[in-house]
Design a protein around this motif. Structure first.
Motif, PDB file in Angstrom:
ATOM      1  N   ASN A   1       0.819  -1.217   0.000  1.00  0.00           N
ATOM      2  CA  ASN A   1       0.000   0.000   0.000  1.00  0.00           C
ATOM      3  C   ASN A   1       0.857   1.273   0.000  1.00  0.00           C
ATOM      4  O   ASN A   1       0.462   2.302   0.551  1.00  0.00           O
ATOM      5  N   LEU A   2       2.025   1.193  -0.622  1.00  0.00           N
ATOM      6  CA  LEU A   2       2.887   2.368  -0.748  1.00  0.00           C
ATOM      7  C   LEU A   2       2.721   3.026  -2.113  1.00  0.00           C
ATOM      8  O   LEU A   2       3.071   4.191  -2.293  1.00  0.00           O
TER       9      LEU A   2
ATOM     10  N   GLU B   1      -2.634  -0.030 -20.193  1.00  0.00           N
ATOM     11  CA  GLU B   1      -1.396   0.261 -19.478  1.00  0.00           C
ATOM     12  C   GLU B   1      -1.745   0.845 -18.112  1.00  0.00           C
ATOM     13  O   GLU B   1      -2.760   1.518 -17.956  1.00  0.00           O
ATOM     14  N   GLN B   2      -0.918   0.580 -17.126  1.00  0.00           N
ATOM     15  CA  GLN B   2      -1.192   1.046 -15.780  1.00  0.00           C
ATOM     16  C   GLN B   2      -0.396   2.320 -15.463  1.00  0.00           C
ATOM     17  O   GLN B   2       0.772   2.441 -15.837  1.00  0.00           O
ATOM     18  N   VAL B   3      -1.064   3.244 -14.784  1.00  0.00           N
ATOM     19  CA  VAL B   3      -0.427   4.481 -14.327  1.00  0.00           C
ATOM     20  C   VAL B   3      -0.230   4.374 -12.822  1.00  0.00           C
ATOM     21  O   VAL B   3      -1.157   4.025 -12.085  1.00  0.00           O
ATOM     22  N   LEU B   4       0.977   4.663 -12.373  1.00  0.00           N
ATOM     23  CA  LEU B   4       1.337   4.518 -10.963  1.00  0.00           C
ATOM     24  C   LEU B   4       1.434   5.870 -10.273  1.00  0.00           C
ATOM     25  O   LEU B   4       1.808   6.875 -10.876  1.00  0.00           O
ATOM     26  N   GLY B   5       1.095   5.861  -8.998  1.00  0.00           N
ATOM     27  CA  GLY B   5       1.248   7.042  -8.161  1.00  0.00           C
ATOM     28  C   GLY B   5       1.544   6.618  -6.736  1.00  0.00           C
ATOM     29  O   GLY B   5       1.251   5.484  -6.338  1.00  0.00           O
ATOM     30  N   VAL B   6       2.107   7.508  -5.955  1.00  0.00           N
ATOM     31  CA  VAL B   6       2.441   7.187  -4.575  1.00  0.00           C
ATOM     32  C   VAL B   6       1.198   7.378  -3.692  1.00  0.00           C
ATOM     33  O   VAL B   6       0.333   8.201  -3.989  1.00  0.00           O
ATOM     34  N   THR B   7       1.089   6.591  -2.638  1.00  0.00           N
ATOM     35  CA  THR B   7       0.021   6.793  -1.650  1.00  0.00           C
ATOM     36  C   THR B   7       0.542   7.703  -0.541  1.00  0.00           C
ATOM     37  O   THR B   7       1.732   7.993  -0.463  1.00  0.00           O
ATOM     38  N   GLN B   8      -0.356   8.126   0.327  1.00  0.00           N
ATOM     39  CA  GLN B   8       0.080   8.972   1.442  1.00  0.00           C
ATOM     40  C   GLN B   8       1.037   8.195   2.345  1.00  0.00           C
ATOM     41  O   GLN B   8       2.007   8.745   2.863  1.00  0.00           O
ATOM     42  N   SER B   9       0.797   6.894   2.518  1.00  0.00           N
ATOM     43  CA  SER B   9       1.697   6.062   3.329  1.00  0.00           C
ATOM     44  C   SER B   9       3.084   6.001   2.698  1.00  0.00           C
ATOM     45  O   SER B   9       4.099   6.072   3.386  1.00  0.00           O
ATOM     46  N   GLY B  10       3.118   5.873   1.369  1.00  0.00           N
ATOM     47  CA  GLY B  10       4.394   5.842   0.674  1.00  0.00           C
ATOM     48  C   GLY B  10       5.137   7.151   0.792  1.00  0.00           C
ATOM     49  O   GLY B  10       6.356   7.176   0.966  1.00  0.00           O
TER      50      GLY B  10
END
Length: 209
Positions: free
Chosen positions: A50-51, A67-76
Motif C-alpha cells: 500500500n505504498l 497500461e497502468q499508471v502509478l502514483g504514490v500513496t500517502q503512506s508511501g
C-alpha cells in the motif's frame, strides 16, 4: 518486504513518483535505469504494501490490456518524508484523478529533456511544474494598464551552460487537443488567449520577474 526501512531501489521508485506524481512502468524503467521486469517486480511489492496505487490508462488507439499508471500513496510519501518540512499534504495529490494523459505528456517531455541534457556534462536544467507538494507556484500574474493577466504554464524550466554561465528560460504548454482554439469573453482557457498572454509577457519583459 518490511515497510519500516526500504532498500535504495524501492526508495528511488517512491522518490521518482513523488517528484513526477504520475508515471508508467516504462517511464519508471527509464528513470531507474533498470530492466522492465525488475521494475515491475518492485512496483508490485510496493503496491502490495500500500505504498503505491495504480489506475488503468485507457487509450483508444491501443489494443489488449490497458497500461497502468502509478502514483504514490500517502503512506508511501510519509515513509520517505517523515521529517519533511513540506508539512501537511493536500489530499488531491494522492488521488490519481484529472487529465492523466496531460500529466503523462508533460512527464514524457521532462524525461526527454532529462535524457538529452545528461549527454553533456556542461549543461544542466531546472524544472518546475504545478506539483501540489512544492512551495514553488508556477502561476504568472501581471498587469497591463487596468487589465490583469493570470495564467499557469504546464511547466517552467531553465537550461544552463555551466562553463559559459548562461541560462535560457522556457515555458511549456502541452496540448492534448482538449482546449478550444478560441474562447468567448476573456477566453483564458483557449489557445488563442494563451498565445496572447505569452506575447504580452515577453513584450513587457514581465518574464524577467
Amino acid at each position: 518486504m518490511a515497510t519500516t526501512k526500504l532498500s535504495p531501489g524501492y526508495e528511488s521508485i517512491l522518490q521518482f513518483l513523488i517528484d513526477y506524481r504520475y508515471l508508467t512502468v516504462e517511464m519508471l524503467t527509464q528513470l531507474c535505469g533498470l530492466h522492465t521486469r525488475t521494475v515491475q517486480k518492485k512496483t508490485k511489492e510496493l503496491l502490495h504494501e500500500n505504498l503505491l496505487q495504480m489506475v488503468p490508462r485507457y487509450n483508444s488507439n491501443s489494443r489488449g490490456r490497458p497500461e497502468q499508471v502509478l502514483g504514490v500513496t500517502q503512506s508511501g510519501f510519509e515513509l520517505i518524508y517523515k521529517k519533511s518540512k513540506w508539512g501537511t499534504k493536500e489530499d488531491q495529490y494522492f488521488n490519481l484523478t484529472g487529465n492523466l494523459e496531460h500529466h503523462l505528456l508533460n512527464n514524457r517531455f521532462r524525461l526527454w529533456l532529462r535524457n538529452t541534457v545528461s549527454q553533456d556534462r556542461n549543461i544542466s536544467f531546472k524544472y518546475f511544474d504545478s506539483n501540489p507538494i512544492r512551495k514553488f507556484k508556477s502561476e504568472i500574474t501581471f498587469s497591463l494598464g487596468s487589465r490583469r493577466f493570470e495564467f499557469i504554464p504546464d511547466a517552467i524550466f531553465t537550461i544552463t551552460h555551466e562553463e559559459k554561465e548562461k541560462s535560457l528560460l522556457f515555458f511549456l504548454e502541452a496540448d492534448t487537443g482538449t482546449e478550444p482554439l478560441r474562447g468567448l469573453g476573456a477566453g483564458r482557457n483557449s489557445i488563442e488567449q494563451k498565445i496572447q498572454n505569452y506575447h504580452l509577457l515577453f513584450a513587457t519583459k514581465q518574464y524577467k520577474e
